[in-house]
Each structure stands twice: as C-alpha cells, then as structure tokens.
Write a protein that holds these residues in place. Structure first.
Motif, short mmCIF file in Angstrom:
data_model
loop_
_atom_site.label_atom_id
_atom_site.label_comp_id
_atom_site.label_asym_id
_atom_site.label_seq_id
_atom_site.Cartn_x
_atom_site.Cartn_y
_atom_site.Cartn_z
N ALA A 86 40.40 -114.37 13.93
CA ALA A 86 40.97 -115.32 12.96
C ALA A 86 40.43 -116.73 13.16
N GLN A 87 40.02 -117.04 14.38
CA GLN A 87 39.50 -118.38 14.68
C GLN A 87 37.97 -118.45 14.68
N GLU A 88 37.32 -117.31 14.59
CA GLU A 88 35.86 -117.24 14.68
C GLU A 88 35.21 -117.73 13.39
N PRO A 89 34.36 -118.76 13.47
CA PRO A 89 33.69 -119.26 12.26
C PRO A 89 32.56 -118.35 11.77
N ASP A 90 31.99 -117.56 12.66
CA ASP A 90 30.90 -116.66 12.29
C ASP A 90 31.49 -115.36 11.74
N CYS A 91 31.29 -115.11 10.46
CA CYS A 91 31.88 -113.94 9.80
C CYS A 91 31.43 -112.62 10.42
N THR A 92 30.19 -112.55 10.84
CA THR A 92 29.67 -111.33 11.45
C THR A 92 30.39 -111.04 12.76
N ARG A 93 30.56 -112.06 13.56
CA ARG A 93 31.28 -111.88 14.84
C ARG A 93 32.75 -111.57 14.60
N ALA A 94 33.36 -112.23 13.63
CA ALA A 94 34.77 -111.98 13.32
C ALA A 94 34.95 -110.53 12.85
N LYS A 95 34.05 -110.07 12.02
CA LYS A 95 34.12 -108.70 11.53
C LYS A 95 34.00 -107.70 12.68
N ALA A 96 33.09 -107.98 13.61
CA ALA A 96 32.92 -107.09 14.76
C ALA A 96 34.19 -107.04 15.61
N MET A 97 34.85 -108.17 15.77
CA MET A 97 36.09 -108.20 16.55
C MET A 97 37.19 -107.39 15.86
N ILE A 98 37.31 -107.55 14.55
CA ILE A 98 38.33 -106.81 13.80
C ILE A 98 38.02 -105.31 13.82
N GLU A 99 36.75 -104.96 13.71
CA GLU A 99 36.38 -103.54 13.78
C GLU A 99 36.70 -102.95 15.14
N GLU A 100 36.47 -103.70 16.22
CA GLU A 100 36.80 -103.23 17.57
C GLU A 100 38.31 -103.06 17.72
N ALA A 101 39.08 -104.01 17.22
CA ALA A 101 40.55 -103.89 17.27
C ALA A 101 40.99 -102.65 16.50
N GLY A 102 40.39 -102.39 15.36
CA GLY A 102 40.72 -101.21 14.58
C GLY A 102 40.37 -99.92 15.30
N ARG A 103 39.23 -99.90 15.98
CA ARG A 103 38.84 -98.71 16.74
C ARG A 103 39.86 -98.43 17.85
N ILE A 104 40.30 -99.48 18.52
CA ILE A 104 41.28 -99.32 19.59
C ILE A 104 42.60 -98.80 19.02
N ARG A 105 43.04 -99.37 17.91
CA ARG A 105 44.28 -98.92 17.28
C ARG A 105 44.19 -97.45 16.87
N ARG A 106 43.08 -97.06 16.25
CA ARG A 106 42.91 -95.67 15.81
C ARG A 106 42.87 -94.71 17.00
N ALA A 107 42.20 -95.12 18.07
CA ALA A 107 42.13 -94.26 19.27
C ALA A 107 43.52 -94.11 19.88
N ALA A 108 44.27 -95.19 19.95
CA ALA A 108 45.64 -95.11 20.51
C ALA A 108 46.51 -94.20 19.67
N ALA A 109 46.37 -94.25 18.37
CA ALA A 109 47.20 -93.46 17.46
C ALA A 109 46.90 -91.96 17.55
N LYS A 110 45.78 -91.60 18.17
CA LYS A 110 45.44 -90.19 18.32
C LYS A 110 46.15 -89.54 19.51
N ALA A 111 46.92 -90.32 20.25
CA ALA A 111 47.63 -89.76 21.41
C ALA A 111 48.54 -88.63 20.96
N GLU A 112 48.59 -87.62 21.76
CA GLU A 112 49.43 -86.45 21.47
C GLU A 112 50.73 -86.53 22.29
N PRO A 113 51.75 -85.82 21.87
CA PRO A 113 52.98 -85.79 22.67
C PRO A 113 52.68 -85.39 24.11
N GLY A 114 53.29 -86.10 25.04
CA GLY A 114 53.08 -85.82 26.46
C GLY A 114 51.92 -86.56 27.08
N GLN A 115 51.05 -87.13 26.27
CA GLN A 115 49.90 -87.87 26.83
C GLN A 115 50.32 -89.27 27.22
#
Length: 115
Positions: A86-115
């Motif tokens: 949100a504070q990054e002036p470079d759009c390319t870098r900001a996009k990469a940060m948001i994409e990384e956050a999204g990858r982490i969120r999606r990976a966390a959401a794949k957790a199965e019961p008991g994991q």
C-alpha cells in the motif's frame, strides 16, 4: 492437537473438523479477534437466510482466515506485505507484494483438518 509451525518455530493449533461449529470453536479458542466478524457474518448470511447455498462460500472464507490467523508469524508476514504494498510507489513491486500475500493466503487455506 498442535503442530510445529515451519515459519515461527512455535506451536500452531491444528485445523478443526471442517464444520461451522468446529471452526467457530477453534476461532473462539485460538483466534478470538476473528469471532465478532465470524458471528456477524454467520447471522447476516447464513442463520437468518434459511438457505444453505452460501455455506460453502462462508466456510471457504473463514477456513482461510482461521488458517492464517492461527500462525501469528505467517499472519504478520502477510499483513506486512499488504501494508508495504500500500505504501510502495513502484506499481510492479507493489503488485509482486500483493501476489505474494495472496499466495500465502491461498496456501494457508489449503490446510486440512488435523494439520
């Protein structure tokens, strides 16, 4: 049951059974900061609707929220990436940060019961 977090070296609570009741109990115990929003969302979209069609989407959203919140180090990393983007002036870098956050969120959401 808890598991060792690969990111923080601390103990991370296991994912509950994949039911609204079990998920709510896990949130209440391990991520109480989410409970008010969880309950509000449940009452608004599920409890008073007399329609079970939105339950899978509700569960997907809150499963992912809890999966991330149960690991404080991982949650902090995602929030840091989002805040930095949100504070990054470079759009390319900001996009990469948001994409990384999204990858982490999606990976966390794949957790199965008991994991």
């Amino acid at each position: 049951m808890t598991t060792a977090s690969p990111n923080s070296g601390s103990s991370v609570p296991s994912m509950p059974e994949r039911t609204p009741k079990a998920l709510r109990a896990a949130i209440a115990q391990h991520a109480p900061q989410l409970l008010v929003d969880f309950d509000r969302h449940w009452r608004r979209d599920i409890a008073d609707a007399y329609d079970l069609a939105p339950v899978p989407a509700f569960m997907a959203r809150w499963w992912g929220e809890y999966a991330l919140s149960r690991d404080s180090a991982l949650e902090a990393r995602v929030h840091r990436l989002e805040d930095d983007a949100a504070q990054e002036p470079d759009c390319t870098r900001a996009k990469a940060m948001i994409e990384e956050a999204g990858r982490i969120r999606r990976a966390a959401a794949k957790a199965e019961p008991g994991q």
